[in-house]
Write an enzyme that holds these catalytic residues in place. Sequence first.
Site, PDB file in Angstrom:
ATOM      1  N   ARG A   1       0.858  -1.172   0.000  1.00 27.12           N
ATOM      2  CA  ARG A   1       0.000   0.000   0.000  1.00 27.12           C
ATOM      3  C   ARG A   1       0.900   1.229   0.000  1.00 27.12           C
ATOM      4  O   ARG A   1       1.996   1.225   0.562  1.00 27.12           O
ATOM      5  CB  ARG A   1      -0.919   0.030   1.231  1.00 27.12           C
ATOM      6  CG  ARG A   1      -2.069  -0.967   1.178  1.00 27.12           C
ATOM      7  CD  ARG A   1      -3.090  -0.599   0.101  1.00 27.12           C
ATOM      8  NE  ARG A   1      -4.287  -1.429   0.168  1.00 27.12           N
ATOM      9  CZ  ARG A   1      -4.484  -2.520  -0.539  1.00 27.12           C
ATOM     10  NH1 ARG A   1      -3.512  -2.971  -1.333  1.00 27.12           N
ATOM     11  NH2 ARG A   1      -5.625  -3.192  -0.444  1.00 27.12           N
TER      12      ARG A   1
ATOM     13  N   GLU B   1      -3.021   8.102  -3.706  1.00 33.33           N
ATOM     14  CA  GLU B   1      -3.425   7.218  -4.800  1.00 33.33           C
ATOM     15  C   GLU B   1      -4.869   7.516  -5.187  1.00 33.33           C
ATOM     16  O   GLU B   1      -5.735   7.534  -4.304  1.00 33.33           O
ATOM     17  CB  GLU B   1      -3.280   5.752  -4.373  1.00 33.33           C
ATOM     18  CG  GLU B   1      -3.519   4.777  -5.501  1.00 33.33           C
ATOM     19  CD  GLU B   1      -3.226   3.332  -5.130  1.00 33.33           C
ATOM     20  OE1 GLU B   1      -2.139   3.057  -4.587  1.00 33.33           O
ATOM     21  OE2 GLU B   1      -4.098   2.487  -5.376  1.00 33.33           O
TER      22      GLU B   1
ATOM     23  N   HIS C   1      -1.562   0.615  -9.793  1.00 33.41           N
ATOM     24  CA  HIS C   1      -2.191  -0.385  -8.921  1.00 33.41           C
ATOM     25  C   HIS C   1      -2.823  -1.491  -9.780  1.00 33.41           C
ATOM     26  O   HIS C   1      -3.995  -1.836  -9.616  1.00 33.41           O
ATOM     27  CB  HIS C   1      -3.256   0.266  -8.016  1.00 33.41           C
ATOM     28  CG  HIS C   1      -3.484  -0.513  -6.746  1.00 33.41           C
ATOM     29  ND1 HIS C   1      -3.838   0.070  -5.560  1.00 33.41           N
ATOM     30  CD2 HIS C   1      -3.399  -1.859  -6.477  1.00 33.41           C
ATOM     31  CE1 HIS C   1      -3.985  -0.853  -4.617  1.00 33.41           C
ATOM     32  NE2 HIS C   1      -3.709  -2.021  -5.149  1.00 33.41           N
TER      33      HIS C   1
END
Length: 303
Positions: free
Chosen positions: A216, A245, A264
Amino acid sequence: MKVHIGPIAPPDLTAAVVAAGAEIGPAAEASALVWYGSGPERFAELDHPGLEWVQLPSAGIETWMTSGALRDGITFTSAVGTYAETVAEHTLGLMLAGARQLHAVARADQWARPAGIRSLIGATVGIIGAGGIGRALMELLRPFGVRVLAVNRSGKPVDGAAWTCPADDASGVRRLLAESDFVVVAAPATAETAKLIDADALSRMKSDAWLVNVARGSLVDTDALVAALDAESIGGAALDVTDPEPLPAGHPLFQHPRALISPHSANPKSLLIPALARRVEDNVRRRLAGEPLLGVIDLTAGY
């Protein structure tokens, strides 16, 4: 046992529940819920007193932990380990691209060999968070003859690693950072791991080492990383996750000569749903048989 799938019910998940021997039913009648199609903000719509078990679709559950939706009286399971091989494959791709400077040649507009090309063969790879993804990555790395240094929560030796240390062993983590040619971050996002890779951690890495984050974005201090890349104090960074993000348009990491960014995409939807369906079928079968479920969430640990 009646199982509800929602707020969205992909056919693959419906088929998995039926194949496991359970019945699909409305939310109000179901004792089990397979969650898909939204974040925790809509959980209250399907929650009810008879709900006993909820299967979440992701391995990372930080948004659920902070939402307050994970209430007592329900067993929640994550998809931890479900996507390990897919993410490990992407991780290997990022490592090879960085080692071979493929990000640099992909951006080039003229014929020129970039500096800094190296080999993954025989390298030292440090894996912070040597769980499902880390172990799957180790299998993929086996043909390269790498030396693996592992950090996990327990410190229990990881099969195939040269040594393993617990996450709370600061000296061990510093050793991993100092000795690794590639530092792979694959740990869960918790309060304890926030900005785990900060300016101090980056300063301990080799000047030609690559940081690879597939966990993450919150585990890496983005500003400190940009500063380290600008100062050329590390070799580069390959990130599938970022903080913030999505990474804002025009962010310096996008065009940084020492950075490689993927959006991602280590576990794309085309691969996610079939893998999740396999986990759903397995856990529904386990529930019906009275066997332990996979991925039970520890609310104290946060994952």
